[in-house]
Design a protein around this motif. Structure first.
Motif, short mmCIF file in Angstrom:
data_model
loop_
_atom_site.label_atom_id
_atom_site.label_comp_id
_atom_site.label_asym_id
_atom_site.label_seq_id
_atom_site.Cartn_x
_atom_site.Cartn_y
_atom_site.Cartn_z
N VAL A 90 16.27 -22.34 -14.80
CA VAL A 90 16.99 -22.34 -16.07
C VAL A 90 15.98 -22.05 -17.17
O VAL A 90 15.06 -22.84 -17.40
N ARG A 91 16.13 -20.90 -17.83
CA ARG A 91 15.18 -20.50 -18.87
C ARG A 91 15.58 -21.10 -20.22
O ARG A 91 14.74 -21.58 -20.97
N ARG A 110 28.81 -24.21 -22.61
CA ARG A 110 27.41 -23.80 -22.71
C ARG A 110 27.22 -22.38 -22.18
O ARG A 110 28.01 -21.88 -21.39
N ARG A 111 26.13 -21.79 -22.63
CA ARG A 111 25.68 -20.51 -22.11
C ARG A 111 24.25 -20.72 -21.65
O ARG A 111 23.45 -21.31 -22.39
N MET A 112 23.93 -20.29 -20.45
CA MET A 112 22.58 -20.50 -19.94
C MET A 112 22.04 -19.23 -19.31
O MET A 112 22.80 -18.39 -18.83
N LEU A 113 20.73 -19.11 -19.34
CA LEU A 113 20.05 -17.99 -18.70
C LEU A 113 19.26 -18.53 -17.51
O LEU A 113 18.47 -19.46 -17.65
N ILE A 114 19.50 -17.93 -16.36
CA ILE A 114 18.79 -18.30 -15.14
C ILE A 114 17.92 -17.12 -14.74
O ILE A 114 18.42 -16.00 -14.53
N GLY A 115 16.61 -17.33 -14.70
CA GLY A 115 15.69 -16.23 -14.45
C GLY A 115 14.78 -16.48 -13.27
O GLY A 115 14.90 -17.46 -12.54
N GLN A 166 23.82 -31.49 -16.58
CA GLN A 166 22.56 -32.24 -16.61
C GLN A 166 21.33 -31.34 -16.57
O GLN A 166 20.21 -31.82 -16.69
N LEU A 167 21.55 -30.04 -16.37
CA LEU A 167 20.41 -29.12 -16.25
C LEU A 167 19.68 -28.97 -17.58
O LEU A 167 20.28 -28.99 -18.65
N ARG A 168 18.37 -28.80 -17.46
CA ARG A 168 17.51 -28.59 -18.62
C ARG A 168 16.60 -27.39 -18.36
O ARG A 168 16.35 -27.04 -17.20
N ASP A 175 14.44 -26.48 -14.99
CA ASP A 175 15.03 -26.94 -13.74
C ASP A 175 15.30 -25.77 -12.81
O ASP A 175 15.67 -24.68 -13.25
N MET A 176 15.13 -26.00 -11.51
CA MET A 176 15.40 -24.99 -10.50
C MET A 176 16.81 -25.17 -9.95
O MET A 176 17.30 -26.30 -9.84
N VAL A 177 17.45 -24.06 -9.60
CA VAL A 177 18.81 -24.10 -9.06
C VAL A 177 18.92 -23.19 -7.84
O VAL A 177 18.17 -22.21 -7.71
#
Length: 203
Positions: free
Chosen positions: A12-13, A22-27, A74-76, A79-81
């Motif tokens: 999670v970037r 929410r909007r999240m970027l996973i890189g 709960q992601l910050r 964090d790895m997914v």
């Protein structure tokens, strides 16, 4: 539709928004090369839609229902997914049928090591007990696993060294929350049986 065979991990970037959305970027994932905007991807077992591609990652939007029912809220950053792209026609079905629709959140309550292997006990709401059976399947944070044993509110899984190395389960410890999706076939069978029994009792 997915199989529960995680193909990569991502980080999670960044994320914006609150519990209303929410909007999240996973890189940091090689999977981004095979993803297109609009594709489905399982993130820790939750089916999300690729809203945009940015560099070596992708952006996804997470609604309030998903935030409330899963661990994604709960992601910050950092964090790895676990990541798995949607199943395509002709792909091997190596795990079991996983929809990406998480049923509930469980908690790791105990673990025991046996050489390189790890037994993990997870507590879950007892209202889902009918969906579990020894040697049955369950998805934990999107990972297809076999149930070793189960009670009305706990079940045990065994993690092989490969799973510990290539998924986030190797980073989880006692107290960690995990997404749970129970076996799709078990859920439909239980629903049909309950309807049949209810109809029979009515007559």
């Amino acid at each position: 539709m997915f199989t529960g065979l995680v193909q990569a991990m991502g980080m999670v970037r960044w994320q914006t928004g609150d519990q209303s959305g929410r909007r999240m970027l996973i890189g940091g994932t090689p999977l981004v090369e095979r993803l297109s905007v609009g594709d489905s991807v399982a993130v820790d077992g939750v089916c999300l839609t690729v809203a945009a591609k940015e560099g070596d990652g992708f952006a996804a939007q997470v609604g309030p229902e998903t935030l409330a029912r899963t661990t994604l809220g709960q992601l910050r950053p950092g964090d790895m997914v676990n990541l798995e792209p949607a199943l395509r026609a002709g792909d091997p079905l190596g795990g079991h049928l996983v929809t990406g629709h998480v049923d509930t959140v469980g908690t790791i309550v105990a673990e025991a090591h046996e050489g390189e292997w790890r037994y993990v006990d997870i507590r879950y709401p007892s209202s889902f007990a009918d969906y579990l059976a020894p040697q049955g399947s369950i998805a934990v944070d999107g990972v297809s696993l076999t149930i070793v044993s189960c009670t009305e509110d706990h079940f045990r899984i065994m993690l092989i060294p490969h799973t510990l190395a290539v998924t986030t389960l190797g980073r989880k410890s006692v107290g960690a929350a995990v997404n749970l999706e129970f076996d799709l076939i078990a859920k439909y069978i239980c629903r049909l049986v309950r309807r049949y029994v209810g109809s029979a009792n009515a007559h």
